[in-house]
Design a protein around this motif. Structure first.
Motif, PDB file in Angstrom:
ATOM      1  N   TRP A  43       0.845  -1.209   0.000  1.00  0.00           N
ATOM      2  CA  TRP A  43       0.000   0.000   0.000  1.00  0.00           C
ATOM      3  C   TRP A  43       0.876   1.253   0.000  1.00  0.00           C
ATOM      4  O   TRP A  43       0.613   2.204  -0.746  1.00  0.00           O
ATOM      5  CB  TRP A  43      -0.892  -0.008   1.240  1.00  0.00           C
ATOM      6  CG  TRP A  43      -1.692   1.254   1.381  1.00  0.00           C
ATOM      7  CD1 TRP A  43      -2.941   1.499   0.906  1.00  0.00           C
ATOM      8  CD2 TRP A  43      -1.254   2.481   2.008  1.00  0.00           C
ATOM      9  NE1 TRP A  43      -3.317   2.790   1.199  1.00  0.00           N
ATOM     10  CE2 TRP A  43      -2.305   3.414   1.875  1.00  0.00           C
ATOM     11  CE3 TRP A  43      -0.094   2.864   2.668  1.00  0.00           C
ATOM     12  CZ2 TRP A  43      -2.226   4.698   2.383  1.00  0.00           C
ATOM     13  CZ3 TRP A  43      -0.007   4.157   3.171  1.00  0.00           C
ATOM     14  CH2 TRP A  43      -1.061   5.061   3.023  1.00  0.00           C
ATOM     15  N   PHE A  44       1.913   1.263   0.828  1.00  0.00           N
ATOM     16  CA  PHE A  44       2.805   2.414   0.953  1.00  0.00           C
ATOM     17  C   PHE A  44       3.444   2.769  -0.395  1.00  0.00           C
ATOM     18  O   PHE A  44       3.484   3.934  -0.805  1.00  0.00           O
ATOM     19  CB  PHE A  44       3.865   2.089   2.001  1.00  0.00           C
ATOM     20  CG  PHE A  44       4.986   3.074   2.095  1.00  0.00           C
ATOM     21  CD1 PHE A  44       4.763   4.377   2.495  1.00  0.00           C
ATOM     22  CD2 PHE A  44       6.300   2.682   1.801  1.00  0.00           C
ATOM     23  CE1 PHE A  44       5.806   5.280   2.591  1.00  0.00           C
ATOM     24  CE2 PHE A  44       7.339   3.582   1.901  1.00  0.00           C
ATOM     25  CZ  PHE A  44       7.094   4.877   2.297  1.00  0.00           C
ATOM     26  N   SER A  45       3.925   1.749  -1.103  1.00  0.00           N
ATOM     27  CA  SER A  45       4.552   1.996  -2.406  1.00  0.00           C
ATOM     28  C   SER A  45       3.531   2.444  -3.435  1.00  0.00           C
ATOM     29  O   SER A  45       3.782   3.376  -4.214  1.00  0.00           O
ATOM     30  CB  SER A  45       5.254   0.719  -2.893  1.00  0.00           C
ATOM     31  OG  SER A  45       6.241   0.306  -1.994  1.00  0.00           O
ATOM     32  N   GLY A  46       2.381   1.787  -3.446  1.00  0.00           N
ATOM     33  CA  GLY A  46       1.377   2.068  -4.463  1.00  0.00           C
ATOM     34  C   GLY A  46       0.647   3.378  -4.281  1.00  0.00           C
ATOM     35  O   GLY A  46       0.040   3.888  -5.230  1.00  0.00           O
ATOM     36  N   TRP A  47       0.705   3.937  -3.071  1.00  0.00           N
ATOM     37  CA  TRP A  47       0.035   5.220  -2.826  1.00  0.00           C
ATOM     38  C   TRP A  47       1.040   6.332  -2.524  1.00  0.00           C
ATOM     39  O   TRP A  47       1.247   7.218  -3.336  1.00  0.00           O
ATOM     40  CB  TRP A  47      -0.968   5.074  -1.670  1.00  0.00           C
ATOM     41  CG  TRP A  47      -2.255   4.436  -2.079  1.00  0.00           C
ATOM     42  CD1 TRP A  47      -2.591   3.118  -1.944  1.00  0.00           C
ATOM     43  CD2 TRP A  47      -3.360   5.075  -2.720  1.00  0.00           C
ATOM     44  NE1 TRP A  47      -3.861   2.902  -2.450  1.00  0.00           N
ATOM     45  CE2 TRP A  47      -4.352   4.086  -2.929  1.00  0.00           C
ATOM     46  CE3 TRP A  47      -3.623   6.380  -3.134  1.00  0.00           C
ATOM     47  CZ2 TRP A  47      -5.577   4.363  -3.532  1.00  0.00           C
ATOM     48  CZ3 TRP A  47      -4.853   6.666  -3.728  1.00  0.00           C
ATOM     49  CH2 TRP A  47      -5.805   5.660  -3.929  1.00  0.00           C
ATOM     50  N   THR A  48       1.673   6.272  -1.372  1.00  0.00           N
ATOM     51  CA  THR A  48       2.520   7.394  -0.932  1.00  0.00           C
ATOM     52  C   THR A  48       3.680   7.659  -1.882  1.00  0.00           C
ATOM     53  O   THR A  48       3.894   8.801  -2.314  1.00  0.00           O
ATOM     54  CB  THR A  48       3.059   7.126   0.480  1.00  0.00           C
ATOM     55  OG1 THR A  48       1.967   6.886   1.369  1.00  0.00           O
ATOM     56  CG2 THR A  48       3.868   8.311   0.979  1.00  0.00           C
ATOM     57  N   ILE A  49       4.434   6.622  -2.232  1.00  0.00           N
ATOM     58  CA  ILE A  49       5.616   6.838  -3.083  1.00  0.00           C
ATOM     59  C   ILE A  49       5.210   7.297  -4.477  1.00  0.00           C
ATOM     60  O   ILE A  49       5.850   8.179  -5.068  1.00  0.00           O
ATOM     61  CB  ILE A  49       6.471   5.558  -3.149  1.00  0.00           C
ATOM     62  CG1 ILE A  49       6.916   5.139  -1.742  1.00  0.00           C
ATOM     63  CG2 ILE A  49       7.695   5.782  -4.023  1.00  0.00           C
ATOM     64  CD1 ILE A  49       7.633   6.228  -0.972  1.00  0.00           C
ATOM     65  N   LEU A  50       4.135   6.734  -5.011  1.00  0.00           N
ATOM     66  CA  LEU A  50       3.659   7.203  -6.314  1.00  0.00           C
ATOM     67  C   LEU A  50       3.212   8.653  -6.251  1.00  0.00           C
ATOM     68  O   LEU A  50       3.450   9.436  -7.181  1.00  0.00           O
ATOM     69  CB  LEU A  50       2.508   6.314  -6.804  1.00  0.00           C
ATOM     70  CG  LEU A  50       2.915   5.025  -7.526  1.00  0.00           C
ATOM     71  CD1 LEU A  50       1.687   4.194  -7.875  1.00  0.00           C
ATOM     72  CD2 LEU A  50       3.705   5.326  -8.792  1.00  0.00           C
ATOM     73  N   TYR A  51       2.556   9.023  -5.154  1.00  0.00           N
ATOM     74  CA  TYR A  51       2.152  10.420  -4.995  1.00  0.00           C
ATOM     75  C   TYR A  51       3.380  11.332  -4.937  1.00  0.00           C
ATOM     76  O   TYR A  51       3.412  12.381  -5.579  1.00  0.00           O
ATOM     77  CB  TYR A  51       1.338  10.594  -3.714  1.00  0.00           C
ATOM     78  CG  TYR A  51      -0.156  10.614  -3.946  1.00  0.00           C
ATOM     79  CD1 TYR A  51      -0.731  11.499  -4.842  1.00  0.00           C
ATOM     80  CD2 TYR A  51      -0.994   9.763  -3.242  1.00  0.00           C
ATOM     81  CE1 TYR A  51      -2.106  11.529  -5.049  1.00  0.00           C
ATOM     82  CE2 TYR A  51      -2.369   9.775  -3.434  1.00  0.00           C
ATOM     83  CZ  TYR A  51      -2.915  10.667  -4.342  1.00  0.00           C
ATOM     84  OH  TYR A  51      -4.266  10.696  -4.545  1.00  0.00           O
TER      85      TYR A  51
END
Length: 669
Positions: free
Chosen positions: A310-318
């Motif tokens: 979730w962290f990679s798919g949301w925060t890092i992409l943002y």
């Protein structure tokens, strides 16, 4: 080819050639080797997630801390322009334009989809407050700190240094005139590629949501890739026409109309949704967000391996998305911020848009979660796999859904058009060899075709995920570049503060026009060690002896003169001894100073030829900073000693009595 580009366009040949080569190579690889390209992009994405997630998190926190420090410290009073310059826009108009910059396709796309997605995922475990917290984290002060870094650097170097309003200008303290060469070209290429894919990703979101909206309101039977192609071509054509026509006033009217429509849509949702719940949630959301801000700023989920996906798919992409959009939004903010102080700028950029984003997501996100749990029975949460459909599905649960859905579609279309139009301007600016050149109209067409082609090809090969992957990859080197930009800006602000706070040397207080030729001769010769020894022996020491004689014979003071002319660091000092407090000391010593290499190499400064100079600097018993007295005559030195002694006496009956007596008692012990 280079000559042709210079004749027929405003482009920098190196920058545009490198960028087009990269983009066209990507398109060719995607079309000719779709499976291999997809595998390569997936591998690159996983490598970024695995190796650089921590870097993105720390970098964004550094950006936020940097802006807070420069605004609260001494740099906060520096103006983005000359010291006398007043802001171009009133404070309220400026805030309104910052508010406009905070709006866009992203807020329309994610206003409902993101809170519901977090609410339905394990990261929140069905906790609405946690779902809203993660949404605010992605759209709050961290996102705007990235925009603020670039906007502040652009505005500062553009309006304070009088450099072109270009990204390469932000590195002037580090590169000096090299910003006009290969280093500057490399900076522009990285910025251009990152910005291009950031805008294309946003256009992809807009196309997907518009096609779903057309299906939702019943204008088409099915939303598919073919319809997305039509939407992209249609909207991009309108954007290109707008850019080519140069009808800036019309675009301004469209933008303002869009803001009014977006505000009305938000008020409509607030009024027809659970109003009291939303008003209470807004206050609660603000407190919860700020109370968890520090923890969220540094959290990499290393202790929660189940949530790293979730962290990679949301925060890092943002974070990658915001980096790629930073030149786009930053240039707009910089252009409207001339005359503001750094403190005013940081407050406006961080606080106002972030508060609006919290309000927007509270109204749409909390409403969607409330409706999903109280009326829809989980139907909305079940649609999070198709986020482009959620806004219109949500509006169906409110009154007048057919009208509100059409208004939402119009807002998305207008944001789409104005974003593409502004994007064309920014791309032309970054790729230009001279920022003052007007771009030929065919360049707007070229950017429109290029963005449309890239968006269509990448959407066709893997949907929005491929667009996000390209943004993630291209934004990484640009994020690293932004760290250097922050360091460059700090260095410039520090030099700025020192330059404008520098005072005239105390020696000049005594200057008159009587000995100006002698003063000029002293200024035009960099003093060496022998010169300082001569000054101490033939000027300073006789002055101290003359003054000492009068003080001792007429006033009974205990005065001692210490001459240390043969030491490595020669000095002389006059000491007036006191029984109960610290002695008065006025000393002068030789201090070596390095001369900047660019001054030695400057042909128009022929008197500067050595890399070091020596200055006679004062020192005092209380540890205060001394000053250069090389231009003083014997009489002026006596006057300066008396000035410092008068200060010493005045402090004896004030705060200095306690400090001096305390120190003297310690020495006695």
């Amino acid at each position: 080819m280079t000559s042709l580009i210079r004749q027929k366009s405003s482009f920098n040949p190196v920058v545009i050639s490198a960028t087009l080569l990269f983009v066209l190579s990507l398109l060719a690889a995607t079309l000719l080797l779709p499976e291999g390209t997809q595998n390569f992009l997936n591998t690159a994405k996983e490598a970024v997630f695995r190796n650089f997630s921590w870097f993105y998190i720390l970098t964004f926190s550094v950006f936020l801390l940097f802006l807070i420090l420069v605004s609260l410290g001494n740099f906060g009073s520096i103006k983005l322009g000359t010291d006398e310059e007043e802001p171009e826009f009133s404070f309220m108009s400026w805030l309104a334009m910052l508010f406009a910059a905070g709006m866009g396709v992203g807020l329309m796309f994610f206003g409902v989809a993101e809170p519901l997605s977090h609410y339905a995922s394990p990261i929140s475990q069905g906790d609405a407050q946690s779902a809203m917290l993660h949404t605010f984290f992605h759209w709050g002060v961290h996102a705007w700190s990235v925009y603020g870094i670039i906007a502040l650097a652009l505005a500062y170097f553009g309006f304070r240094y009088k450099l072109p309003l270009a990204l390469r200008s932000c590195f002037y303290p580090l590169l000096k005139d090299k910003i006009n060469g290969g280093f500057g070209d490399a900076i522009d290429v990285m910025a251009l590629v990152a910005t291009l894919f950031g805008i294309i990703t946003t256009l992809g979101f807009g196309a997907a949501q518009m096609s779903s909206g057309l299906q939702q309101i019943g204008w088409i039977a099915e939303s598919n890739f073919g319809l997305q192609i039509v939407v992209i071509i249609a909207v991009m054509s309108l954007a290109v026409i707008s850019a080519v026509s140069g009808v800036g006033k019309g675009v301004k009217i469209l933008s303002e109309t869009n803001l009014v429509l977006a505000g009305l849509l938000m008020l409509f949702v607030l009024a027809t949704g659970p109003t009291l719940y939303l008003l209470a949630a807004f206050s609660d959301n603000l407190g919860f967000y700020f109370s968890h801000l520090v923890q969220m700023s540094f959290k990499t989920y290393v202790y929660e391996p189940d949530n790293t996906g979730w962290f990679s798919g949301w925060t890092i992409l943002y974070w990658a998305w915001w980096c790629s959009w930073a030149p786009f939004v930053g240039l707009f903010i910089a252009r409207i911020s001339r005359g503001r102080t750094v403190r005013e700028f940081v407050f406006g950029v961080l606080a106002v848009p972030s508060l609006f984003c919290v309000l927007w997501f509270t109204v749409f996100g909390n409403s969607a979660i409330w409706i999903d749990t109280h009326e829809a029975g989980g139907a909305l949460a079940a649609m999070t796999g198709s986020p482009e459909t959620l806004l219109f599905a949500f509006l169906d649960y409110l009154p007048l859904s057919s009208i509100s859905s059409v208004i939402a579609l119009v807002i998305i279309a207008l944001f789409f058009i104005t974003s593409a139009d502004s994007g064309i301007y920014v791309l032309n600016n970054i790729a230009s060899r001279d920022k003052s050149l007007a771009a030929p109209k065919w360049q707007a067409v070229m950017w429109g075709v290029l963005m449309s082609a890239v968006a269509i090809v990448l959407l066709g090969s893997g949907g929005l995920g491929v667009l996000q992957t390209m943004t993630l990859i291209t934004a990484l080197p640009f994020a690293m570049l932004m760290l250097l930009m922050a360091f460059s800006l700090w260095k410039a602000l520090d030099a700025d503060k020192k330059y404008f706070s520098a005072k005239v040397t105390p020696t000049s207080i005594f200057w008159t026009g009587e000995r100006w030729k002698e003063r000029l001769e002293q200024m035009m010769n960099h003093s060496q060690e022998g010169d300082i020894r001569s000054f101490l022996k033939y000027t300073a020491l006789p002055a101290m002896r003359e003054l000492s004689g009068v003080m001792s014979s007429q006033y009974g003071l205990s005065v001692q003169i210490n001459a240390m002319l043969e030491q490595v660091e020669p000095s002389v000092e006059l000491v007036i001894e006191k029984a109960t407090v610290r002695n008065f000391v006025y000393g002068i010593k030789s201090v070596e100073h390095e001369v900047a290499s660019q001054l030695v190499e400057e042909d128009h400064l022929p008197h500067i030829r050595k890399t070091q100079t020596y200055l006679p600097m004062t020192y005092f018993s209380d540890g205060r900073n001394g000053y250069d007295v090389r231009y003083m005559s014997r009489e002026e030195l006596i006057a300066d000693i008396l000035k410092q002694y008068e200060r010493y006496l005045s402090l004896l009956g004030n705060v200095g009595q306690e400090m001096m007596a305390h120190e003297q008692s310690e020495l006695a012990e």
